[in-house]
Enzyme design. Structure first.
Site, PDB file in Angstrom:
ATOM      1  N   ASN A 192       1.978  -6.555   7.751  1.00 24.57           N
ATOM      2  CA  ASN A 192       2.272  -5.769   8.864  1.00 24.57           C
ATOM      3  C   ASN A 192       3.697  -4.947   8.333  1.00 24.57           C
ATOM      4  O   ASN A 192       4.130  -3.912   8.898  1.00 24.57           O
ATOM      5  CB  ASN A 192       2.499  -6.221  10.374  1.00 24.57           C
ATOM      6  CG  ASN A 192       3.462  -7.285  10.294  1.00 24.57           C
ATOM      7  OD1 ASN A 192       3.064  -8.335   9.502  1.00 24.57           O
ATOM      8  ND2 ASN A 192       4.397  -7.549  11.117  1.00 24.57           N
ATOM      9  N   HIS A 193       4.324  -5.636   7.578  1.00 23.01           N
ATOM     10  CA  HIS A 193       5.742  -4.889   7.056  1.00 23.01           C
ATOM     11  C   HIS A 193       5.713  -4.270   5.782  1.00 23.01           C
ATOM     12  O   HIS A 193       6.619  -3.875   5.222  1.00 23.01           O
ATOM     13  CB  HIS A 193       6.832  -6.077   6.772  1.00 23.01           C
ATOM     14  CG  HIS A 193       7.325  -6.892   8.240  1.00 23.01           C
ATOM     15  ND1 HIS A 193       8.282  -6.072   8.848  1.00 23.01           N
ATOM     16  CD2 HIS A 193       7.118  -7.857   8.849  1.00 23.01           C
ATOM     17  CE1 HIS A 193       8.502  -6.862   9.893  1.00 23.01           C
ATOM     18  NE2 HIS A 193       7.787  -7.978   9.884  1.00 23.01           N
ATOM     19  N   HIS A 196      -3.524 -12.350   7.344  1.00 19.84           N
ATOM     20  CA  HIS A 196      -2.371 -11.974   7.766  1.00 19.84           C
ATOM     21  C   HIS A 196      -2.517 -11.737   9.437  1.00 19.84           C
ATOM     22  O   HIS A 196      -2.974 -10.650   9.727  1.00 19.84           O
ATOM     23  CB  HIS A 196      -1.744 -10.879   7.273  1.00 19.84           C
ATOM     24  CG  HIS A 196      -0.333 -10.638   7.395  1.00 19.84           C
ATOM     25  ND1 HIS A 196       0.668 -11.491   6.313  1.00 19.84           N
ATOM     26  CD2 HIS A 196       0.671 -10.171   8.259  1.00 19.84           C
ATOM     27  CE1 HIS A 196       1.969 -11.142   7.111  1.00 19.84           C
ATOM     28  NE2 HIS A 196       2.078 -10.394   7.871  1.00 19.84           N
ATOM     29  N   HIS A 209       1.933 -14.739   8.086  1.00 21.86           N
ATOM     30  CA  HIS A 209       2.482 -13.982   9.267  1.00 21.86           C
ATOM     31  C   HIS A 209       3.400 -14.660  10.356  1.00 21.86           C
ATOM     32  O   HIS A 209       4.389 -14.231  10.812  1.00 21.86           O
ATOM     33  CB  HIS A 209       1.453 -13.230   9.987  1.00 21.86           C
ATOM     34  CG  HIS A 209       2.176 -12.284  10.996  1.00 21.86           C
ATOM     35  ND1 HIS A 209       2.900 -11.137  10.740  1.00 21.86           N
ATOM     36  CD2 HIS A 209       2.020 -12.426  12.420  1.00 21.86           C
ATOM     37  CE1 HIS A 209       3.537 -10.727  12.140  1.00 21.86           C
ATOM     38  NE2 HIS A 209       2.779 -11.406  12.843  1.00 21.86           N
TER      39      HIS A 209
HETATM   40 FE   FE2 Z   1       5.973 -12.069   7.353  1.00 21.75          FE
HETATM   41 FE   FE2 Z   2       3.626 -10.247   9.214  1.00 24.08          FE
END
Ligand code: FE2
Ligand code: FE2
Ligand code: FE2
Ligand code: FE2
Ligand code: FE2
Ligand code: FE2
Ligand code: FE2
Ligand code: FE2
Lengths: 272, 272, 272, 272
Positions: free
Chosen positions: D67-68, D154, D179
């Site tokens: 997500n990053h 993730h 994650h």
């Molecule tokens: Fe992370």
């Molecule tokens: Fe993450």
């Protein structure tokens, strides 16, 4: 064409409001086609084949559903068997039923109805924007395509509904939201000619918490432990709908206005 | 008393709509007291002391905020310094600012304003129901207490707003929601005498996604990767508000109706 | 003191794992006090008074619960009647049961147990941080207070559990998380002397989806329509727990280590 | 083959832990292939091309993200340019980068790596189960296909990761989650021969809140108003990884075990 979309019909109060008033509305507004959301028709949770028939007989042409589609097990085979019954199109491949239909209307007109479900604050289905765009690429609005296209976006967030409205602008006659059970007062025609209202509201008893009896609904927020099961409020219902008139040559909207008939909200009839 | 609540003012379009029309509305509706939600006044994100003053000069008596309270750092000391500025009351103890105020209105009247924030699909603050009930136990509506009580419920879910409305029924003049940026068409007086509308709507440009420019807002839903920062749409704004008239003896509502002035939504004036 | 915390006991597989191994573990690790999470003991959903007794007889001193507290209606009066049964402390005032207890251990020792529930990705209860800090102000760890303090944080997000761990550092013997049903490998003693493990894991069958039969659990993710009800996997269970040894003078931890006994995960015994 | 998966590398502490220990681990464990999650390498938020090179030079063969992915703008063109850099595969069509790669390993071996992102409590991407199944239909594990297949899920929820693990059982060498930034202690080989661990944990400073400095992270939970920006804790980092050994004929796992090297968690080396 003259089209009407009836918001989520909740329980007996909602069904009675629709059955009692739709005949008159069809006549007075000279309606060509009526879509209704029936996901809460069966005591607030889903719909049954029998209740579908009740709504068809009352003057509904197509029924859409939503997150409550699956609440009544007996409806599941009906989703495939009944062509006039739609569930959100963006369920995964292999899901019973269908989310899109093209229907015959009077005077040889064709109406396409698509329902999708939003994802913000809801279950993560496939992308509703992609699902709608796929259908709008297959069937164009206007000559050679559909005479009217109605997109029903069943969603929690106002932002997701309004974003989808703009994405469809120029390609649909009406984008209308459901699921919040409260009518919005933002009916408008977008710059490209698509009519839009964020939520049609419910057909049901508005002396309630979005159609359900107050005490059990309040308990959920305040007590945070299970209480009585939610059940529909049973006072007199109010019909909430969106009326659209389209240009016969383009399929785009020339007029959009709310219809509200019932005891608790300000009555509203489109000029006829 | 004659009270008006203006929904979330979004950016310059919203401020211009309010500044341009509020004077006329105050006069025509003979308003005694005006509350406005200002959480999106500063380019969509929060408010500044300077913009507070602009709204006060335009005829706003009290400004409420919401989840965007903290967007502009310079407002934080102002939350304590400016008595007419409220943030949701159900932040944890020790949070700057306050969520409740009792204000002087013309003819010696007293108006209590309380803002709380919902929790469904939002940040988990303290219970908004408990927070409101605590205030309503301290200050009663009617003789010896407040002449009018306005409860502003800043929340995502229609159910949470409507549940709070019923909890306050008989104890407040008006329970009105904000945050969805779309006006609802469900103004009503509940059985106990409290006026209610699920959402006041925004004051801003409705050719937008809830007040923000379309492309960046659509990108967020469709692309799922960061795009341009959201910024307010800059077409002409529409003012959206809720008007309530109370019974001077009880503080309860005798009339509630939407006020909408602007280019895109159906104009609506309460009968005066 | 020598303390053990057993993670969420899921169904018969989990109960059998605990009943079958706890006696041996009590002896081998010379345990003074055993806390177990029982929220999934009754076929995965809640617990009954009879199952509480089964766990007490197996050597559990205190049972904590969680979001599944309310699944079995018959447990609700038991929450008040049975002193050794705790539910999260941060439910609203007026909720049946209690979230804190001070218990007698061998050799005149006193153990305080507090359970709170996290809010991130969960129901918005009252603040768990404030709830724990209130209890830690009332009862200090060490001479004149409690000989050991165990904080059970029942939460989804690793970040919320770890943040609470640090907030309690120096004030509790052990902060241990539950609810994820998977043991974490991060047992450590924080700088202030508090032992911490993000999740104790479940006692149950790990050939499963967090203790439940695979097919029904996978269906929920893949199909997005209701399927078979979830039920516990019924292969041999693995016991997952956290062992802590405290300094008798301070109540702080001198040693923390996982205990795992069973067929599927790497077996782990603290050195004894 | 002998494979290693390194969990989310957080900031300088995480990078230093990896750079400092990976050479030794490659040698001691005779590793053929190393995958690392780099989504938090750049001061906790995303990764840069320069940091990718640092990791490749330290002995990483493939970097996955999460997500990053999008936090550092300069990485976006690199997602297409650098074949050894993957982002979750279930972003919408048209997203920069790719989520699947087939890579050369020593002795002519081929390794397929797939990353997907979960949806429960996360952004609603396309279905991760469908995305993985599509790749596993294209490339089979074993003779004629890939010698090893690593699936990186993730995700926030343990249930979603474990469900995906079972869906891939028999079709992948390893399904490993990331994650949560906390290693789980549930390494096991599923009945069909696929190794599984719910979360690899982070490479970073565990005297922190999932790798970030404590005060700012606690503030977010307790205060509910914006505070200092999160930044990585800067104490000594711990490397957390999952080691898998596969059967060269089938590609399935014969052994799975955690690798942990560093100051705060119990050190763990697979037997070699
Ligand atoms: Fe992370
Ligand atoms: Fe993450
Ligand atoms: Fe509904
Ligand atoms: Fe719905
Ligand atoms: Fe707002
Ligand atoms: Fe807001
Ligand atoms: Fe549990
Ligand atoms: Fe739980």
């Amino acid at each position: 064409m003259r089209l009407l979309y009836l918001g989520d019909i909740v329980g007996r109060a909602g069904r009675d409001a629709v059955v009692g008033a739709l005949g008159q509305a069809r006549e007075r507004l000279r309606l060509d086609f009526v879509v209704a959301n029936g996901e809460n028709a069966a005591h607030g949770f889903g719909i049954t084949p029998k209740l579908c028939d009740e709504l068809f007989q009352a003057g509904v042409d197509v029924i859409t559903l939503g997150n409550h589609t699956w609440d009544q097990r007996e409806i599941i085979p009906h989703l495939d068997a009944e062509p006039r019954l739609l569930r959100p199109a963006n369920y995964p491949a292999g899901t019973p039923g269908k989310g899109v239909g093209i229907f015959e209307a009077p005077r040889g007109k064709k109406v396409m109805v698509v329902q999708v479900m939003g994802r913000l604050f809801m279950d993560p289905l496939d992308c509703p924007f992609a699902a709608v765009e796929k259908e709008l690429r297959k069937v164009r609005l206007g000559p050679g395509g559909a005479d009217a296209i109605i997109i029903d976006i069943h969603a929690e967030a106002t932002s997701e509904k309004m974003a989808l409205g703009h994405v469809c602008d120029g390609g649909a006659s009406l984008v209308v939201g459901g699921h919040s059970h409260i009518p919005t007062a933002d009916a408008q025609i977008f710059p490209g000619g698509t009519a839009y209202q964020t939520d049609a509201g419910m057909c049901g008893d508005y002396n309630s918490v979005i159609g359900m009896k107050k005490d059990a609904a309040i308990h959920k927020f305040v007590r945070k432990i299970p209480g009585e099961r939610l059940s529909p409020a049973d006072g007199d219902g109010t019909l909430c709908a969106v009326f659209v008139e389209t240009d016969d040559r383009t399929g785009l909207a020339v007029r959009v206005a709310p219809l509200r008939i019932g005891p608790r909200l300000a009555e509203s009839w489109p000029d006829c």
